[in-house]
Design an enzyme around this catalytic site. Structure first.
Site, PDB file in Angstrom:
ATOM      1  N   SER A   1      13.835  -2.925   4.143  1.00 43.55           N
ATOM      2  CA  SER A   1      12.756  -2.007   4.512  1.00 43.55           C
ATOM      3  C   SER A   1      13.075  -1.411   5.880  1.00 43.55           C
ATOM      4  CB  SER A   1      11.422  -2.753   4.557  1.00 43.55           C
ATOM      5  OG  SER A   1      11.515  -3.853   5.439  1.00 43.55           O
TER       6      SER A   1
ATOM      7  N   LYS B   1       9.997  11.013   4.752  1.00 42.56           N
ATOM      8  CA  LYS B   1       9.708   9.664   4.245  1.00 42.56           C
ATOM      9  C   LYS B   1       8.727   9.813   3.087  1.00 42.56           C
ATOM     10  CE  LYS B   1       8.519   4.969   5.358  1.00 42.56           C
ATOM     11  NZ  LYS B   1       7.723   4.817   4.119  1.00 42.56           N
TER      12      LYS B   1
ATOM     13  N   CYS C   1     -15.235 -27.378   9.497  1.00 48.86           N
ATOM     14  CA  CYS C   1     -15.403 -28.826   9.744  1.00 48.86           C
ATOM     15  C   CYS C   1     -16.190 -29.139  11.009  1.00 48.86           C
ATOM     16  CB  CYS C   1     -14.051 -29.515   9.793  1.00 48.86           C
ATOM     17  SG  CYS C   1     -13.055 -29.062  11.242  1.00 48.86           S
TER      18      CYS C   1
ATOM     19  N   ALA D   1       9.246  27.866 -22.828  1.00 50.13           N
ATOM     20  CA  ALA D   1       9.306  28.119 -24.277  1.00 50.13           C
ATOM     21  C   ALA D   1      10.758  28.169 -24.763  1.00 50.13           C
ATOM     22  CB  ALA D   1       8.601  29.431 -24.607  1.00 50.13           C
TER      23      ALA D   1
ATOM     24  N   CYS E   1      -9.790 -31.138   7.992  1.00 45.60           N
ATOM     25  CA  CYS E   1     -10.530 -29.880   7.817  1.00 45.60           C
ATOM     26  C   CYS E   1     -10.204 -29.349   6.427  1.00 45.60           C
ATOM     27  CB  CYS E   1     -10.118 -28.874   8.889  1.00 45.60           C
ATOM     28  SG  CYS E   1     -10.812 -27.219   8.656  1.00 45.60           S
TER      29      CYS E   1
ATOM     30  N   GLU F   1      15.158  12.954   7.617  1.00 45.52           N
ATOM     31  CA  GLU F   1      14.699  13.266   6.261  1.00 45.52           C
ATOM     32  C   GLU F   1      13.198  13.002   6.153  1.00 45.52           C
ATOM     33  OE1 GLU F   1      18.517  10.548   5.159  1.00 45.52           O
ATOM     34  OE2 GLU F   1      16.901  10.574   3.690  1.00 45.52           O
TER      35      GLU F   1
END
Length: 676
Positions: free
Chosen positions: A81, A115, A412, A33, A433, A113
């Site tokens: 990555s 993840k 096929c 507030a 094919c 750390e």
């Protein structure tokens, strides 16, 4: 006016202080507030005095305009990555590799750390001011989410403290608290909207919303896990942990669960501790990240094209669910590989509904001893990829029918052949094919091959089914009247596709080799082959010994290339593509130059912008012929940056690093001199 200015500045400082304590230090030193009251005071004062509103004001995190789309933006350095492991042995192998790349007597400590299971983003600050943000994207190029990221309260618009670099890149995760995710889905239920499946998807959708005000409402959180200084700070930092603490001092949020470990026992204890706490956290995590703490050692250890060698994600064991197997379908891939796919009653794992999983090969089916209607255990490997773990045989019916790997192609009906060395079963029908034909044609005209704008899988499938194309050559004889008869293809689109087919004829040897779809020959390997042989006819007439000499091309790929060009139908198709369809390989026009005498020999070069005299591909080809090494990223090891019109961030990065910069006129002069 002076008193008003002072009052605004005072309110701004107070609010920024409260935001720092709340979002960065996780300490609430004022009630909601009271905060709202002060915020309204500042907002009303700034509304009457708009000339006094700076970009970092707390009020500037609301009321932004709605974006129409997200533009692409290139990263200053690749957002790689992480390599994953799910057990202690994986971590120990990672540490063993690191020990091999450094002297064993050097002290080694790791920064461990959480993840976080969120959305990776990059944030750029200049002179301590937030200037841009981007998603990871493909690692090299992401989406510009600047307007939305500035709506996240925990991302400071202006850094505080000392030793702030001229330019700073912060990388971290944007995520949503589980409690806020539940509230959001309840709100969606009331409005009869679709649910978000999990907090990560909710965070990703909120971050990329076209209206930044919606992003602001979703209460996203940012946490930093790394940074890069483009210009050194006054105080030299030597470890990853020191960098994180420095970021924290500047007002950038960093998760408090960070420890420095010097032994395997300490790392495993931290992993177990976090695994126990996992379900009690108000945000999703899927493991811990282990990083070599020393920045000098990180640099020495280096990275692959996909991930840093000095870090690994030690993920938690995947969650499991029990369900019933309904069917196994055998899919035919582009290169004829038969892949079994299990279909089962849908199960909900880690916020995602799963109903199928790849079984990879024949050996996996035999290992599992699969029968129809088996009770099976499903998990998400790495909390991502669906995997069939095992069969609960005690629940199997007496008359259950065993699943048998087919002897003939399901499309096929050609007899399948097994490659024991590769552990693969293939249909060798090639383009006769239909399944292989459709995928091979899509690959041939895909972005990294001979790219044709508008020619997607649906159009290619329909062209094959109508008998209009059987091989890549047929596409070069298509007319707009052929395309108009397809679904959702009008006159305008057909002309666009035809024009694009004509343009794609001019390509490089690398793209052409990649387009052929030889098993194991990806974009990188295709480039190595092109650089080695220079001309197509030399490649077509090469032998196994020559192919084995190429760095990065192993025995299996060498055999695949040799077998491809030893097949008469393949050789005929390649010759027809060049002679009849008119494909022109720029590489064949490279002048025979003694590259060792050129200005660019053995120089690492980066390109940026649009060039008047050459296309990007043509310029790369010329520079490679002069002995240059082309790179996508600027670093201190870069010798030259060559820039054209509409250059990007690489230009400024090069200036910061004192890299020699060459414009178009200088380039043309140098190329002419060296080609004489």
């Amino acid at each position: 006016m002076t008193s008003t200015k002072d009052k605004i500045e005072k309110l701004r400082k107070i609010l920024l202080k409260y935001e720092y304590f709340y979002h960065t230090l996780n300490q609430s030193i004022i009630s909601d507030a009271e905060y709202d009251y002060l915020f309204r005071q500042l907002y009303e004062l700034e509304l009457k005095n708009k000339e006094l509103i700076p970009s970092d004001s707390p009020t500037q995190k609301v009321g932004s305009h709605i974006l129409q789309k997200f533009k692409k933006i290139k990263h200053f350095s690749p957002m790689l990555s992480l390599e994953n492991t799910f057990d202690v042995n994986g971590y120990l192998n990672f540490k063993k590799r690191i020990k091999k790349s450094i002297h064993n007597n050097e002290p080694l400590s790791f920064c461990c750390e959480l993840k976080l299971d969120g959305v990776a983003i990059s944030i750029i600050y200049e002179e301590g001011i937030f200037v841009r943000a981007a998603t990871r994207g493909d690692g090299f190029e992401g989406e510009n989410i600047t307007s939305n990221a500035r709506m996240i309260d925990s991302i400071p618009l202006k850094l505080k403290g000392i030793d702030i670099p001229k330019r700073l890149e912060i990388r971290g995760e944007v995520f949503m608290l589980k409690s806020n995710f539940i509230k959001l889905n309840k709100k969606y239920k009331l409005n009869q909207n679709k649910y978000f499946s999990n907090p990560r998807n909710a965070a990703a959708g909120s971050l990329r919303h076209i209206d930044p005000n919606i992003t602001a409402e979703r209460k996203l959180i940012f946490s930093c896990h790394g940074c890069d200084f483009f210009v050194k700070t006054n105080k030299e930092l030597t470890t990853h942990y020191q960098r994180l603490m420095k970021c924290l001092s500047w007002g950038i949020p960093v998760n408090k669960e960070i420890v420095i470990c010097s032994s395997d026992i300490e790392i495993i204890q931290f992993y177990k501790k976090i695994a126990q706490k996992r379900n009690f956290l108000d945000f999703d995590i899927d493991g811990i990240v282990i990083k070599v703490n020393s920045l000098e050692l990180q640099k020495k250890i280096g990275s692959t094209t996909k991930s840093p060698r000095w870090a690994i994600a030690f993920k938690f064991s995947p969650k499991e669910r029990i369900t019933t197997l309904n069917d196994v379908k055998f899919q035919v891939g582009r290169t004829g590989v038969i892949t079994p796919v299990a279909y089962f009653n849908p199960v909900y794992i880690s916020g995602v509904m799963i109903s199928k999983a790849s079984l990879h090969n024949k050996n996996e089916i035999e290992r599992l001893n699969l029968h129809f209607n088996d009770t099976i255990t499903i998990c998400r490997s790495g909390d991502v990829i669906p995997r069939l773990l095992n069969v609960i045989e005690i629940r199997r019916c007496d008359n259950a029918k065993k699943i048998i790997f087919p002897s003939f192609c399901p499309v096929c009906n050609t007899e399948l052949l097994e490659n024991i060395e590769e552990k693969l079963i293939r249909c060798h029908s090639g383009l006769t094919c239909d399944a292989q034909k459709k995928q091979a044609l899509y690959h041939f005209f895909s972005k990294k091959s001979l790219y044709v704008v508008g020619l997607g899988p649906k159009i290619i499938n329909e062209l094959v089914e109508k008998g209009l194309v059987k091989n890549p050559i047929d596409f070069f004889y298509l007319k707009d009247i052929d395309l108009i008869q397809l679904k959702n293809v009008g006159k305008r689109k057909s002309i666009k596709i035809i024009n694009s087919i004509k343009k794609c004829k001019k390509t490089t040897l690398k793209c052409f080799i990649y387009a052929l779809g030889i098993p194991g020959v990806g974009e990188v390997v295709a480039g190595k082959i092109a650089n080695y042989f220079i001309k197509l006819d030399k490649l077509m007439n090469s032998n196994i010994l020559e192919l084995n000499c190429i760095s990065g091309v192993g025995k299996i790929i060498s055999n695949n290339i040799f077998n491809y060009f030893s097949t008469i139908s393949n050789r005929e198709m390649v010759v027809k593509l060049i002679k009849q369809a008119g494909i022109f390989l720029n590489d064949q026009e490279i002048h025979k130059i003694n590259s060792e005498k050129t200005y660019f020999f053995n120089k690492k070069i980066v390109l940026t912008g649009v060039f008047k005299s050459f296309s990007r591909i043509e310029l790369k080809t010329i520079l490679l012929s002069l002995g240059a090494k082309i790179s996508n990223n600027i670093s201190r090891k870069t010798d030259f940056l060559i820039y054209g019109n509409n250059f990007g961030s690489k230009f400024f990065r090069a200036k910061d690093l004192d890299v020699k910069i060459i414009n178009q006129e200088e380039l043309n002069s140098l190329i002419r001199i060296k080609e004489q």
